[in-house]
Write an enzyme that holds these catalytic residues in place. Structure first.
Site, PDB file in Angstrom:
ATOM      1  CG  HIS A  85     -33.443 -34.650 -26.801  1.00 55.07           C
ATOM      2  ND1 HIS A  85     -33.879 -33.917 -27.861  1.00 55.07           N
ATOM      3  CD2 HIS A  85     -33.917 -34.036 -25.696  1.00 55.07           C
ATOM      4  CE1 HIS A  85     -34.585 -32.891 -27.417  1.00 55.07           C
ATOM      5  NE2 HIS A  85     -34.618 -32.927 -26.105  1.00 55.07           N
ATOM      6  CG  ASP A  95     -33.252 -36.404 -30.353  1.00 55.51           C
ATOM      7  OD1 ASP A  95     -34.374 -36.661 -29.931  1.00 55.51           O
ATOM      8  OD2 ASP A  95     -32.645 -35.328 -30.131  1.00 55.51           O
TER       9      ASP A  95
HETATM   10  C1  XLS Z   1     -39.079 -28.510 -25.742  1.00 58.05           C
HETATM   11  C2  XLS Z   1     -37.699 -28.074 -25.633  1.00 58.05           C
HETATM   12  C3  XLS Z   1     -36.664 -29.140 -25.892  1.00 58.05           C
HETATM   13  C4  XLS Z   1     -35.321 -28.715 -25.384  1.00 58.05           C
HETATM   14  C5  XLS Z   1     -34.338 -29.811 -25.248  1.00 58.05           C
HETATM   15  O1  XLS Z   1     -40.014 -27.722 -25.746  1.00 58.05           O
HETATM   16  O2  XLS Z   1     -37.523 -26.966 -26.468  1.00 58.05           O
HETATM   17  O3  XLS Z   1     -36.626 -29.513 -27.222  1.00 58.05           O
HETATM   18  O4  XLS Z   1     -34.762 -27.700 -26.184  1.00 58.05           O
HETATM   19  O5  XLS Z   1     -34.800 -30.832 -24.460  1.00 58.05           O
END
Ligand code: XLS
Ligand code: CA
Ligand code: CA
Length: 436
Positions: free
Chosen positions: A101, A104
């Site tokens: 993301h 991140d």
């Molecule tokens: C959250 C999601 C997230 C997605 C990406 O539950 O798994 O991490 O994979 O935004």
């Protein structure tokens, strides 16, 4: 550059009899299965958020995990050290891909402009590290759910100003993904749902979610980004109901708004089970509708009702997943991203290796088992036999739309009661266990 995981060498394949916990027992990257290497089939990716930003924090307590790449008061210094640590980890583990993301990899600043500048710095560094290591970006995404501005959703927010902010973030995250040669871009509707219908205009929220996705499709073509767009379904958490409930629901939504051709699914195992489905069910629905893109490989805990994001260790489940993925033609742009986090008590950096090694070995076994199931045609033939009637005259007439209710009534009156055939579920389950 400092070494962030000292004491861990590049993880090697040592075979099933190895007693070295820092080796692969089943994942042999270059070994061929059904004409392709294991690495080409499995396309493993490490996720940035849990692996490098996860701290073990839970609603009852702060983080438990101490990492040497967090050791600075300057958030950009932390971001740079974390990125270096991440690429050291990818190389030592031997994965081909990563996922992130925007927030991140680069921390948010006071204004969007400054935040974007920070992201530019980190993306430039990531591009360099990618070039040096050969690691590729499986997909990028934006975090439009953590900041308080997104508490009532991003695209479905009651405020057009928040919609605009989300759109701006997605625009920038798509540019970053494009710059890094990303093979895909994920939309997970973090808070696109509701906690109570009393304050919610569901129809308008759905229209606007589609509007945001349409803008992303338009912008993708404007900047010439060739990656695949994915939607990642999840039925609930953090909201009580999320609009991207499951693959079937996303299919209907995209079809209604004329967006189907632009998206495939990113199926997460834990989200499937939260929706009351098997992981394989979600994959099979996608395969049946030419809709399977990528996979977030993890698992939930069947005794807990939330998204535990554990490392996948169930060989039978991985076998069924790989069987369905291989039958649908295998991955093209997608792969197996470990959207999985260490348990709160697993505090050592080396635990990150154990988690990923186990998960990679689990899917390597799944791949080998599934390949054998396909080569033997055990299930293919048994399923074919179950549907054999459709190859007969009556079945062909129904399938080719040559007959309707009246002809079928006449046929049934003439031929009487159909023959009953066992579905033999227990036999099929035994057949599967022969491969595990
Ligand atoms: C959250 C999601 C997230 C997605 C990406 O539950 O798994 O991490 O994979 O935004
Ligand atoms: Ca996920
Ligand atoms: Ca999850």
């Amino acid at each position: 550059m400092s070494e962030y995981f000292p004491g861990v060498e590049k993880i090697k394949y040592e075979g099933a009899d190895s007693t070295n916990a820092l080796s692969f027992k089943h994942y042999d990257a270059d070994a061929k299965v059904l004409g392709k290497t294991m690495a080409q089939h499995l396309r493993f990716a490490v996720c940035y958020w849990h692996t490098f930003k996860g701290s073990g924090a839970d609603p009852f307590g702060a983080g438990t995990m101490i990492r040497n790449y967090n050791d600075s008061d300057d958030p950009m210094k932390v971001a740079e050290m974390t990125l270096e640590a991440a690429f050291e980890f990818f190389v030592k583990l031997g994965v081909g891909f990563w996922c992130f993301h925007d927030r991140d990899i680069a921390p948010e600043a006071d204004t969007l402009k400054e935040t974007n500048e920070r992201l530019d710095v980190i993306v430039a560094k990531a591009k360099k590290l990618q070039a040096e290591t050969g690691i590729k970006l499986l997909w990028g995404t934006t975090n439009a759910f953590s900041h308080r501005r997104f508490m009532s959703g991003a695209g479905t927010n009651p405020s057009p100003e928040v919609f605009a902010y989300a759109a701006s973030q997605i625009k920038k995250a798509m540019e970053a993904t494009h710059e890094l040669g990303g093979e895909g871009y994920v939309f997970w509707g973090g808070r696109e749902g509701y906690d109570t219908l009393l304050n919610t205009d569901m129809g308008k929220e759905l229209d606007r979610m589609a509007r945001l996705l349409q803008m992303a499709v338009d912008y993708k073509s404007k900047i010439g980004f060739g990656g695949q767009l994915y939607i990642e379904p999840k039925p609930k958490e953090p909201t009580k109901h999320q609009y991207d409930f499951d693959a079937g629901n996303c299919f209907g939504f995209l079809q209604k708004y004329g967006l189907l051709e632009h998206f495939k699914m990113n199926i997460e195992a834990n989200h499937a089970t939260l929706a009351g489905h098997d992981f394989q069910h979600e994959l099979a629905f996608c395969a049946a509708n030419d809709f399977l893109g990528s996979v977030d490989a993890n698992r939930g805990d069947m005794l807990l009702g939330w998204d535990t994001d554990q490392f996948p260790t169930n060989v039978a489940e991985a076998t069924l997943a790989m069987y369905t993925i291989l039958q649908s033609g295998g991955f093209t742009t997608g792969g197996l991203n470990f959207d999985a986090k260490l348990r709160r008590q697993s505090t050592d950096p080396t635990d990150l290796f154990y988690g990923h090694i186990g998960a990679m070995d689990t899917f390597a076994r799944g791949l080998k088992n599934a390949a054998k199931m396909i080569e033997d045609k055990t299930f293919e033939n048994a399923v074919k036999e179950r549907y054999a009637g459709w190859a007969g005259e009556l079945g062909k007439k129904i399938d080719s739309k040559k007959i309707g209710f009246e002809e079928l009534e006449a046929y049934t009156i003439e031929n009487g009661e159909p023959e009953i055939k066992s579905g033999r579920q227990e036999l099929f389950e035994n057949m599967l266990n022969d491969y595990i």
